[in-house]
Motif scaffolding. Sequence first.
Motif, mmCIF file in Angstrom:
data_model
loop_
_atom_site.group_PDB
_atom_site.id
_atom_site.type_symbol
_atom_site.label_atom_id
_atom_site.label_comp_id
_atom_site.label_asym_id
_atom_site.label_seq_id
_atom_site.Cartn_x
_atom_site.Cartn_y
_atom_site.Cartn_z
ATOM 1 N N PHE A 337 0.558 -0.075 9.528
ATOM 2 C CA PHE A 337 1.190 0.518 8.277
ATOM 3 C C PHE A 337 0.120 0.681 7.282
ATOM 4 C CE2 PHE A 337 4.768 -1.895 10.220
ATOM 5 C CZ PHE A 337 5.528 -0.691 10.805
ATOM 6 N N TYR A 338 -1.140 0.393 7.736
ATOM 7 C CA TYR A 338 -2.101 0.392 6.688
ATOM 8 C C TYR A 338 -3.245 1.302 6.736
ATOM 9 C CZ TYR A 338 1.242 -2.777 4.285
ATOM 10 O OH TYR A 338 2.394 -3.147 3.645
ATOM 11 N N ALA A 339 -3.932 1.925 5.820
ATOM 12 C CA ALA A 339 -5.173 2.799 6.025
ATOM 13 C C ALA A 339 -6.370 2.065 6.204
ATOM 14 C CB ALA A 339 -5.286 3.864 5.119
ATOM 15 N N LYS A 340 -7.167 2.325 6.999
ATOM 16 C CA LYS A 340 -8.414 1.584 6.942
ATOM 17 C C LYS A 340 -9.309 2.268 5.945
ATOM 18 C CE LYS A 340 -7.946 0.038 11.728
ATOM 19 N NZ LYS A 340 -6.644 0.520 11.878
ATOM 20 N N THR A 341 -9.213 3.459 5.448
ATOM 21 C CA THR A 341 -10.220 4.040 4.581
ATOM 22 C C THR A 341 -9.444 4.743 3.611
ATOM 23 O OG1 THR A 341 -10.471 6.016 5.714
ATOM 24 C CG2 THR A 341 -11.961 4.302 6.391
ATOM 25 N N PRO A 342 -9.968 4.983 2.394
ATOM 26 C CA PRO A 342 -9.291 5.747 1.560
ATOM 27 C C PRO A 342 -9.120 7.322 1.899
ATOM 28 C CG PRO A 342 -11.092 4.581 0.353
ATOM 29 C CD PRO A 342 -11.058 4.311 1.798
ATOM 30 N N LYS A 343 -10.027 7.947 2.781
ATOM 31 C CA LYS A 343 -9.708 9.147 3.250
ATOM 32 C C LYS A 343 -8.482 9.292 4.143
ATOM 33 C CE LYS A 343 -12.129 12.934 5.636
ATOM 34 N NZ LYS A 343 -13.512 13.223 6.362
ATOM 35 N N TYR A 408 3.576 4.296 5.364
ATOM 36 C CA TYR A 408 5.039 4.707 5.366
ATOM 37 C C TYR A 408 5.825 5.088 4.086
ATOM 38 C CZ TYR A 408 6.171 -0.255 4.356
ATOM 39 O OH TYR A 408 6.394 -1.409 3.876
ATOM 40 N N SER A 409 4.948 4.672 3.114
ATOM 41 C CA SER A 409 5.677 5.067 1.871
ATOM 42 C C SER A 409 4.833 6.575 1.398
ATOM 43 C CB SER A 409 5.466 3.990 0.754
ATOM 44 O OG SER A 409 6.044 3.167 1.022
ATOM 45 N N ILE A 410 3.888 7.000 1.850
ATOM 46 C CA ILE A 410 3.297 8.145 1.422
ATOM 47 C C ILE A 410 3.817 9.489 1.444
ATOM 48 C CG2 ILE A 410 1.039 9.628 1.820
ATOM 49 C CD1 ILE A 410 0.572 6.607 0.353
ATOM 50 N N PRO A 411 4.728 9.552 2.608
ATOM 51 C CA PRO A 411 5.550 10.763 2.646
ATOM 52 C C PRO A 411 6.248 11.113 1.217
ATOM 53 C CG PRO A 411 5.221 9.948 4.616
ATOM 54 C CD PRO A 411 4.735 8.846 4.064
ATOM 55 N N ALA A 412 7.099 9.910 1.140
ATOM 56 C CA ALA A 412 8.043 10.286 -0.138
ATOM 57 C C ALA A 412 7.263 10.219 -1.262
ATOM 58 C CB ALA A 412 8.928 8.922 -0.141
ATOM 59 N N LEU A 413 6.191 9.232 -1.619
ATOM 60 C CA LEU A 413 5.272 9.583 -2.816
ATOM 61 C C LEU A 413 4.639 10.961 -2.795
ATOM 62 C CD1 LEU A 413 4.045 7.964 -5.032
ATOM 63 C CD2 LEU A 413 2.237 7.424 -3.401
ATOM 64 N N THR A 414 4.156 11.435 -1.831
ATOM 65 C CA THR A 414 3.769 12.779 -1.780
ATOM 66 C C THR A 414 4.747 13.838 -2.120
ATOM 67 O OG1 THR A 414 2.003 12.218 -0.132
ATOM 68 C CG2 THR A 414 2.336 14.614 -0.738
ATOM 69 N N LEU A 415 5.994 13.978 -1.701
ATOM 70 C CA LEU A 415 7.172 14.775 -2.115
ATOM 71 C C LEU A 415 7.302 14.612 -3.631
ATOM 72 C CD1 LEU A 415 9.410 14.517 0.922
ATOM 73 C CD2 LEU A 415 7.735 16.102 0.583
ATOM 74 N N HIS A 416 7.409 13.434 -3.866
ATOM 75 C CA HIS A 416 7.768 13.256 -5.321
ATOM 76 C C HIS A 416 6.596 13.687 -6.376
ATOM 77 C CE1 HIS A 416 9.827 10.693 -8.514
ATOM 78 N NE2 HIS A 416 8.672 10.964 -9.373
ATOM 79 N N GLU A 417 5.324 13.474 -6.114
ATOM 80 C CA GLU A 417 4.592 13.451 -7.167
ATOM 81 C C GLU A 417 3.536 14.892 -6.888
ATOM 82 O OE1 GLU A 417 3.875 11.806 -9.451
ATOM 83 O OE2 GLU A 417 4.792 9.783 -8.715
ATOM 84 N N CYS A 418 3.717 15.317 -5.631
ATOM 85 C CA CYS A 418 2.893 16.641 -5.395
ATOM 86 C C CYS A 418 3.693 17.888 -5.098
ATOM 87 C CB CYS A 418 1.847 16.546 -4.276
ATOM 88 S SG CYS A 418 0.702 14.837 -4.334
ATOM 89 N N GLU A 471 11.389 6.957 7.017
ATOM 90 C CA GLU A 471 12.403 6.778 6.415
ATOM 91 C C GLU A 471 12.906 5.604 5.453
ATOM 92 O OE1 GLU A 471 16.541 7.652 5.152
ATOM 93 O OE2 GLU A 471 14.837 8.911 5.480
ATOM 94 N N PHE A 472 12.481 4.531 6.151
ATOM 95 C CA PHE A 472 12.419 3.170 5.393
ATOM 96 C C PHE A 472 11.665 3.415 4.076
ATOM 97 C CE2 PHE A 472 12.216 -1.082 4.118
ATOM 98 C CZ PHE A 472 13.439 -1.835 4.552
ATOM 99 N N GLY A 473 10.620 4.026 4.053
ATOM 100 C CA GLY A 473 9.456 4.245 2.897
ATOM 101 C C GLY A 473 10.443 4.999 1.910
ATOM 102 N N ARG A 474 11.006 6.019 2.431
ATOM 103 C CA ARG A 474 11.816 6.697 1.402
ATOM 104 C C ARG A 474 12.885 5.957 0.773
ATOM 105 N NH1 ARG A 474 16.287 8.782 0.286
ATOM 106 N NH2 ARG A 474 17.464 8.045 2.320
ATOM 107 N N GLN A 475 13.620 5.171 1.566
ATOM 108 C CA GLN A 475 14.757 4.399 1.092
ATOM 109 C C GLN A 475 14.241 3.323 0.130
ATOM 110 O OE1 GLN A 475 16.252 3.127 4.747
ATOM 111 N NE2 GLN A 475 17.856 4.799 4.946
ATOM 112 N N THR A 476 13.198 2.651 0.409
ATOM 113 C CA THR A 476 12.588 1.694 -0.286
ATOM 114 C C THR A 476 12.017 2.226 -1.729
ATOM 115 O OG1 THR A 476 11.407 -0.252 -0.398
ATOM 116 C CG2 THR A 476 10.089 1.416 0.258
ATOM 117 N N PHE A 477 11.468 3.559 -1.623
ATOM 118 C CA PHE A 477 11.488 4.222 -2.908
ATOM 119 C C PHE A 477 12.661 4.475 -3.694
ATOM 120 C CE2 PHE A 477 6.908 6.315 -3.131
ATOM 121 C CZ PHE A 477 6.572 5.183 -2.755
#
Length: 595
Positions: A337-343, A408-418, A471-477
Motif C-alpha cells: 500500500f506504499y510507494a517506493k519513490t515520490p514519483k 489507497y488514499s491517493i484517489p480520494a485525496l486527488t479528487l478533493h484537492e485537484c 473505497e476504504f481510503g475514501r471512507q477513511t477520508f
Amino acid sequence: MILRHATSLAALAFATVLPPVISMALPTSAAMAAEATDADRKLQALYNAEWPWRMKEFARSADPDGGRAKASDHLPSVTAASQQKRYEYWTGILKQLDAIPVDQLSHEEKINAAVFRESIWAMAMNIRYKTYEAPFNSDTFFWGGLNPRTPYSNAEDYRLYLSRMKDVPRYFDENIVNMKAGIKRGYTVPRVSIEGRDKTIEAFVSPGTDNPFYDAFRNMPDTIPADQRQALQAEAQAAIRDSVAPAYAKLLAFMRTEYMPKARKTIDAYSLPDGKAFYQDQIKEYTTLDYTPQQIHEIGLKEVARIDADMKQTMKDAKWNGTFKEFLTFLRTDPQFYAKTPKELLSLSAYVVKKMDGKLKDTFNLLPRYRFTILPVPDAIAPIYTSGRGGLDSCLMNTYELPSRPLYSIPALTLHECNPGHSFQAAYALEAPDRPIFRGQTYFSGYGEGWGLYTEWLGKKMGIYESPYEEFGRQTFEMWRAVRLVIDTGMHSMGWTRQQAIDYMTEHTALAPLDIQNEVDRYIAWPGQALAYKLGEISIRNLRAEAEKELGDKFDQRPFHDTLLGMGSVPLTVMEAEMRAFIAREKAKHANAAD
C-alpha cells in the motif's frame, strides 16, 4: 484543503476570507445596472468603494483588464494601528449595510449583500479578537508562501518580487511586535501544536543562492533579455544576503528563544481571552452556520457511527476475516500500500486526474479551460504539512515520509484537492458569470471544502475507486472529516486532551500516525476551520438527494453541478436557497414540457 494563507489564530485577519488564487470577475453588466433599484445602487456603491480600499490595504494590485490581481511592490502593514484602522472602516461598512433594506434588493444583489456582509463581518471579527497577534498555526505561517513556486513570466513581476523581498524585514518586525503583545496577554498558538515548526524557517536563513527565495531566478524565461536576467539575479542575491536571510535569522532566534518557550500550555479555544465567544464566532466564520459546539459534536458522533458501519462492510468486501483493528494495522503496515519513490505517488495522483478528465463531460456542462499541474509539497514544509492541497495553478501532494502516505488514499485525496475538487473549482471560478469583483475574491470554507469532500463521494458514483482498499481510503477520508466534528468541539469546548483526540482518530480511521498527529495539532491551532468540510458536504449531499427525489429520472447532475459551482463561493444558507430554487425551476421546466 484549498491552498491559502489563512490561519485561525490568525496570521492576517484579512487572509481568512481571501481565496488561494485571486480571480477577477467583470463588473455588473449594463443591463443589470439599468434595472437596479435604489437599494441596489446603494449596495453597489458600498462594495465598489470597499474593494479598491481593501486591495490597497492588502498590498495587492488589480489588473485593469479584469485579470487576476497580484501582489504589489510591498507586503501589507500588520501593525496594531493598521489593524485598528481596518476594524473601524469595516464596522462602519456593516452599519451602512444595516441601513440598506434587504427586501428592496434585486435577487442577485441579495446574494451580493449576503456574501459581502459575511466576509466583512469575518474580517472585522478577527481584528476584534486580535487574532493578528498569533499570525500562524501548525502548518500555515506568515513567513511562508512569500516566495513563488514557479518562475515569473516577465521582468516587471521579478522587480515587484525583489521589492517585496526587501520589505521582508519590516513585515517580520511588525509581526514580531504583534506576537510579543499576544504573549503578554496570554494569546499565543499552543506550544504543543507548533513543536518543530521553527524548522520551516531554517532554509530561508541561508544568505546564498540555496535560499528558496532564489528558486524563481534559476530558470528565468528567455523572453527576458540575458543582460536583464543577470542584473535581476544579481539584485536577488543582494536582497537575500542583505534583507531576506537576516530577517529570517532574526525571526528564527525570536521563535526559539522567546515565543516557543512562552507559548501557552493549554490547547482549548475556551482558555483564550473571551474564548467561549471567540470559538462560537470561529464556527460561524468557517461554517457560515449558527450551530453550537454541542450540536456539531452530536452531528459528528452520528456521522462516525454511520461511516463506521460502511467501513466494516468494505472490510468484508476485501475478504478480511480479522478484526477491524487488525485490518487498520494491515493497511498501515503492508508494503503493497506504499510507494517506493515520490514519483510513484505523484504518478498515481496524475493517473486519477486523467481518469477523472474522461468523466468530466458526464459531470459538468461547462468545462473550464485553465489547467493546473501536480507538484510535491516543498521540502522545507513537507514534514509538518498535510497530505495535499489544491489551488488554481497547482495541486500539491506530500511525498515526505512515504511509509506514511498510503496509496489507497491517493484517489480520494486527488479528487478533493485537484480534479474535480479545488483546482478544478478555482478554474471554474475564472469563467463565472459577470459579478462584482469581490465575489471572485471571497472564499467560504463551508462551501469550498464542502465541495471538495463531496467530490470524494462523487468519485464513487463515477467509478474512480478500483478496489475495496481504495473505497476504504475514501471512507477513511470521510471518517476523518466526521471525526473532526467530534475532536474539534471536544478539545476546544469540552476539555478533551490532545492524546484523547489522537486516540479517537487512530481508533476510527486508517490514517498514518504522522498524519493523525499533524491533523490534531492543526485543529488545536486553528479552532473551527476543520468543521467546515463535513458540514458543507452534508449540505451538498442533502441538496442532491432533494433534487433526485423531486426530479426523479429527469435529474441530471450536470446542470446541478454547474449551478452549484457557477454561483461562486457563498454562505451555506445562500447555497441552499439557490439550489432549492434551481430544483424548483427544473421541476417546472419538465412539468411544462410534459403538458
